[in-house]
Design an enzyme around this catalytic site. Structure first.
Site, mmCIF file in Angstrom:
data_model
loop_
_atom_site.group_PDB
_atom_site.id
_atom_site.type_symbol
_atom_site.label_atom_id
_atom_site.label_comp_id
_atom_site.label_asym_id
_atom_site.label_seq_id
_atom_site.Cartn_x
_atom_site.Cartn_y
_atom_site.Cartn_z
ATOM 1 N N MET A 1 7.247 8.032 31.665
ATOM 2 C CA MET A 1 6.222 7.048 31.398
ATOM 3 C C MET A 1 6.379 6.537 29.967
ATOM 4 O O MET A 1 7.438 6.057 29.627
ATOM 5 C CB MET A 1 4.845 7.624 31.694
ATOM 6 C CG MET A 1 4.646 7.859 33.201
ATOM 7 S SD MET A 1 2.975 8.296 33.667
ATOM 8 C CE MET A 1 3.213 8.458 35.441
ATOM 9 N N CYS A 2 5.448 6.694 29.069
ATOM 10 C CA CYS A 2 5.505 6.053 27.754
ATOM 11 C C CYS A 2 4.993 7.011 26.682
ATOM 12 O O CYS A 2 4.457 8.078 26.972
ATOM 13 C CB CYS A 2 4.653 4.780 27.733
ATOM 14 S SG CYS A 2 4.977 3.640 29.095
ATOM 15 N N ARG A 3 5.148 6.591 25.436
ATOM 16 C CA ARG A 3 4.576 7.281 24.278
ATOM 17 C C ARG A 3 3.902 6.226 23.414
ATOM 18 O O ARG A 3 4.407 5.107 23.266
ATOM 19 C CB ARG A 3 5.640 7.996 23.449
ATOM 20 C CG ARG A 3 6.523 9.000 24.190
ATOM 21 C CD ARG A 3 5.835 10.348 24.412
ATOM 22 N NE ARG A 3 4.979 10.311 25.593
ATOM 23 C CZ ARG A 3 4.198 11.336 25.978
ATOM 24 N NH1 ARG A 3 4.157 12.455 25.275
ATOM 25 N NH2 ARG A 3 3.460 11.231 27.063
ATOM 26 N N ASN A 113 -0.555 4.785 28.850
ATOM 27 C CA ASN A 113 0.515 5.623 29.380
ATOM 28 C C ASN A 113 0.016 6.181 30.703
ATOM 29 O O ASN A 113 -1.069 6.757 30.760
ATOM 30 C CB ASN A 113 0.848 6.769 28.419
ATOM 31 C CG ASN A 113 1.841 7.748 29.016
ATOM 32 O OD1 ASN A 113 2.731 7.355 29.761
ATOM 33 N ND2 ASN A 113 1.679 9.024 28.708
#
Length: 277
Positions: A1-3, A113
């Site tokens: 996913m993301c940060r 996120n």
């Protein structure tokens, strides 16, 4: 996913937060420790407020943050007291500039996120719930941007925690109507340029990681040798997907199903649960 990370406090160069820490967001774009993916190279974005403007500046690009010369240049010259930064790992939508975070509408910024499970099946119903007046400002194809516009539709201007709770309730209701048992996974940051609200929630009760920094005065007491702390106000706070370093006493996990607010003179952490839209 993301940060991602959100900063509020004493004006600092973006470089001081994005690049200099031991496990900075730029390092996390290559070597995330707590994310689903180790590498977050499907684009990035930075948004910040200048003291003389009520709306934020936002830059976004589709390449990886770790090698972007423009981001490096901006970070060495832009100073702000409130900014967002995000490195993206796509959950299936296209790698394009309009899908990179943070998203902006008037004075608001939003980043996320996580994912809406079954988004391709839910997308039409979710988008039909967006206020028609806001629909033209939907530029990309991500679930994150739709969530933002749903929160705007459901009262973000008046009641940010309530709007996010109603957005969450709507996503979960529509998800379950389509046979998705656990529709939502999210850590979210949203700001109006004065305060930051942050949320950690998932339908299955197993949310992605999220941390907030301790009070600066407490960190000074624990680590009096850290010179950079002398220049930071006691109001300075960071909210991050994962810690920027390993110093003891600096980072605190946001509890499951919680939201918090960072604002001048007062910070709080409270229970979060979905509400009917």
């Amino acid at each position: 996913m993301c940060r991602w990370l959100a900063y509020s406090g004493t004006p600092v160069l973006l470089d001081d937060v994005l690049y200099r820490p031991e496990h900075s967001l730029i390092d996390q774009s290559l070597h995330a420790r707590m994310g689903v993916e180790t590498t977050n190279g499907d684009g990035f974005g930075v948004g910040w407020y200048a003291s003389h403007l009520s709306t934020p500046a936002v830059i976004r690009d589709t390449g990886p943050a770790w090698s972007n010369r423009n981001l490096r240049e901006i970070s060495d010259h832009v100073r702000s007291s409130l900014f967002f930064a995000h490195v993206r790992a796509s959950t299936g939508t296209a790698v394009q500039q309009t899908n990179c975070h943070p998203f902006r509408h008037a004075r608001w910024m939003w980043m996320h996120n996580g994912a809406i499970t079954g988004f391709s099946e839910l997308r039409r119903d979710l988008m039909m719930s967006v206020d028609p007046a806001l629909f033209p400002s939907l530029e990309g194809t991500t679930d994150s941007e739709v969530m933002f516009h749903l929160a705007l539709t459901l009262g973000l201007d008046r009641d940010p925690p309530g709007a996010v709770a109603r957005m969450t309730g709507l996503v979960e209701r529509l998800g379950r109507e389509h046979g998705v048992a656990e529709p939502l996974q999210m850590t979210i940051a949203v700001t109006d340029g004065e305060r930051i609200w942050f949320f950690r929630y998932s339908s299955g009760g197993d949310s992605r990681s999220l941390y907030y920094s301790s009070r600066v005065e407490d960190i000074r007491a624990l680590h009096p040798d850290l010179a950079f702390l002398r220049h930071l106000s006691d109001e300075t706070r960071l909210v991050v997907s994962e810690p920027l370093g390993d110093l003891p006493g600096v980072w605190n996990a946001v509890p499951e199903s919680s939201y918090g607010v960072v604002q001048p003179g007062h910070h709080m952490l409270r229970h979060f649960e979905p509400q009917p839209a």
